[in-house]
Design an enzyme around this catalytic site. Structure first.
Site, PDB file in Angstrom:
ATOM      1  CD  GLU A 193      -1.833   1.428   3.061  1.00  0.00           C
ATOM      2  OE1 GLU A 193      -1.018   2.043   3.792  1.00  0.00           O
ATOM      3  OE2 GLU A 193      -2.857   0.886   3.495  1.00  0.00           O
TER       4      GLU A 193
ATOM      5  CG  ASP B   6      -4.501  -1.177  -0.618  1.00  0.00           C
ATOM      6  OD1 ASP B   6      -3.855  -2.248  -0.689  1.00  0.00           O
ATOM      7  OD2 ASP B   6      -4.625  -0.531   0.439  1.00  0.00           O
TER       8      ASP B   6
END
Length: 499
Positions: free
Chosen positions: A91, A152
């Site tokens: 991330e 993500d």
């Protein structure tokens, strides 16, 4: 252990050789998006300076050289599910790769850092789909195959490679465009589930699990624009439908999304679904949603995006009596406070401020919000996401698409004093309406819309002394078009795309 990393970074920085490399879109870009506003109580130059100063602060704390791999870098940050000795996550890696690509031009070493971040990704492939990144960089930088992926991080890494391609070109050591498409295809294979939602990682085989903070509509449009794969527009359409269902049934007055959505009929996840008691509330995942959504309006003019973020901003303005400093760290979907939220956190505040660019009615809220977020300095997660919001708000997060003409390429247009005249199209690509700005020194003769072969489609009416034009593309199909600007000084062609 963490203190050692900070000290070693300070020393190593002294030996980074400045390797300024030409950029196609050097910071600051100062883009203006149709229908959007910026803070108007401060100059663009001042905002740009505040962003670059915040970047310097961020880089000094979180951008770290590898202790084991020469010329590799990582983003030092806390994580959910690891230990305190771990270095970072995929991330944070995606965030860092986006930021360094956008700050090229201000930071002469941005490409060095970017390529070093790519190298760390390359050394930390997922144990399941080896085209994706393993979610954790542990203290010993254990290499590829040690961890599965988190959606993500891979979405941001793939998107950042598109930015890198349009920033530096792909003729160097890393073919950014090829690598972007490889990861985009891997995400399609491992992260789009059978219900046409984006899942939680390559480990997640559930047909319905999804995390609203992964609904990166702007990314999906960029993926489509660079691959012509309608999978990405179909995914966006379905996720907007899910967002509407959740909002209608659970957050009709707030528009807030939960950290996780589950079920064939989409519902907020139950407590402790994956991370904790607030998995079904607006918490440390979902707080990122407003920026992810508003970018689809700012960059591509998607009115679904505006509808959703406008509801969120109208709610939060009422909740805080128009005072952004009163935004708190977490809410129930109906807007009530959750236990323990009575503190400020930039990762909750700055996405609402970014979302407020969607309408002029939010000008005062945007102005005061900007003055607040530039002062907030907290931790890796909050600071990093705050910086990304600042880049968007100031128009310095540009669309990864065809490189615009340079000033040198515009030299077929001069005025009598040999001053270069040039025009700008935005947003480009655009779904329906595009704005054309023509240099005010130009004496306009005609403005025409052409198809990609140069055939005239229509002439744009000229209002006396008007240098701003709105061109409606609603009646035209997807594809490439040309704008021909005729002036007494010459003729200029600008390319536009309707995705």
């Amino acid at each position: 252990m963490k203190t050692y990393f900070k000290q070693s970074y300070t020393i190593l920085l002294l030996f980074v050789v400045s390797t300024t490399i030409a950029q196609n879109r050097p910071y600051p870009q100062q883009m203006n998006w149709s229908g959007c506003i910026k803070p108007n109580n401060i100059s663009q130059a001042t905002m740009d300076g505040q962003v670059s100063a915040y970047y310097d602060y961020w880089k000094g704390l979180y951008l770290k050289p590898s202790d084991f791999t020469p010329n590799a870098y990582y983003i030092q940050g806390e994580n959910t599910g690891g230990s305190g000795a771990d270095k970072g996550t995929s991330e944070g890696h995606g965030y860092g790769m986006i930021i360094t690509a956008l700050m090229a031009g201000y930071d002469g070493n941005a490409k060095v850092y970017y390529d070093g971040l790519y190298k760390m990704y390359d050394n930390h492939r997922s144990s399941i789909n080896t085209n994706l990144m393993g979610w954790l960089i542990d203290a010993n930088e254990t290499g590829s195959g040690s961890n599965d992926s988190a959606t993500d991080g891979d979405l941001d890494i793939a998107y950042s490679l598109l930015l890198a391609h349009y920033q530096w070109g792909s003729a160097g050591t890393i073919n950014y465009l090829v690598e972007a498409k490889r990861i985009i295809n891997a995400i399609k294979a491992s992260n789009i589930n059978s219900s046409n939602r984006i899942n939680l990682g390559d480990w997640d085989n559930n047909a319905y699990n999804t995390r609203p903070s992964d609904w990166m509509f702007d990314h999906f449009q960029a993926f489509y624009n660079n691959t012509n794969d309608a999978t990405w527009t179909s995914l966006s359409s379905n996720l907007y439908s899910i967002m509407n269902t959740v909002s209608t049934n659970y957050s009709s007055t707030t528009g807030l999304m939960p950290d996780f959505v589950v079920g064939n009929t989409p519902v907020p996840a139950a407590a402790n679904f994956l991370e904790g008691a607030n998995d079904g509330n607006y918490y440390y995942n979902a707080c990122r949603v407003p920026m992810r959504v508003v970018m689809d309006y700012g960059h591509y003019g998607n009115t679904n995006a505006k509808t959703h973020v406008n509801k969120m901003v109208n709610w939060v303005k009422t909740k805080t009596t128009n005072n952004p400093s009163l935004i708190r760290a977490g809410y129930l979907l109906n807007g009530n406070n959750i236990a323990g939220n009575n503190y400020q956190d930039a990762v909750f505040i700055s996405p609402f401020i970014a979302a407020s660019v969607c309408d002029v009615s939010h000008q005062a809220f945007l102005n005061s919000g900007w003055s607040l977020i530039v002062t907030l300095k907290e931790n890796y997660f909050s600071d990093t996401y705050n910086l990304m919001n600042m880049l968007f708000i100031t128009g310095n997060w540009w669309i990864p698409t065809s490189i615009p003409l340079s000033l040198e390429e515009h030299q077929n247009i001069y005025n009598e004093n040999k001053t270069i005249l040039y025009s700008t199209l935005y947003p480009n690509p655009s779904l329906d309406e595009i704005t054309l700005l023509i240099d005010k020194k130009a004496n306009i003769v005609d403005v025409e819309l052409l198809d990609s072969t140069g055939q005239l489609l229509e002439s744009i009416p000229i209002i006396s002394s008007e240098h701003t034009f709105k061109i409606n593309l609603a009646q035209y199909s997807k594809g490439s078009y040309l704008i021909r600007v005729k002036t007494t000084e010459g003729v200029e062609l600008l390319k536009l795309i309707k995705p």
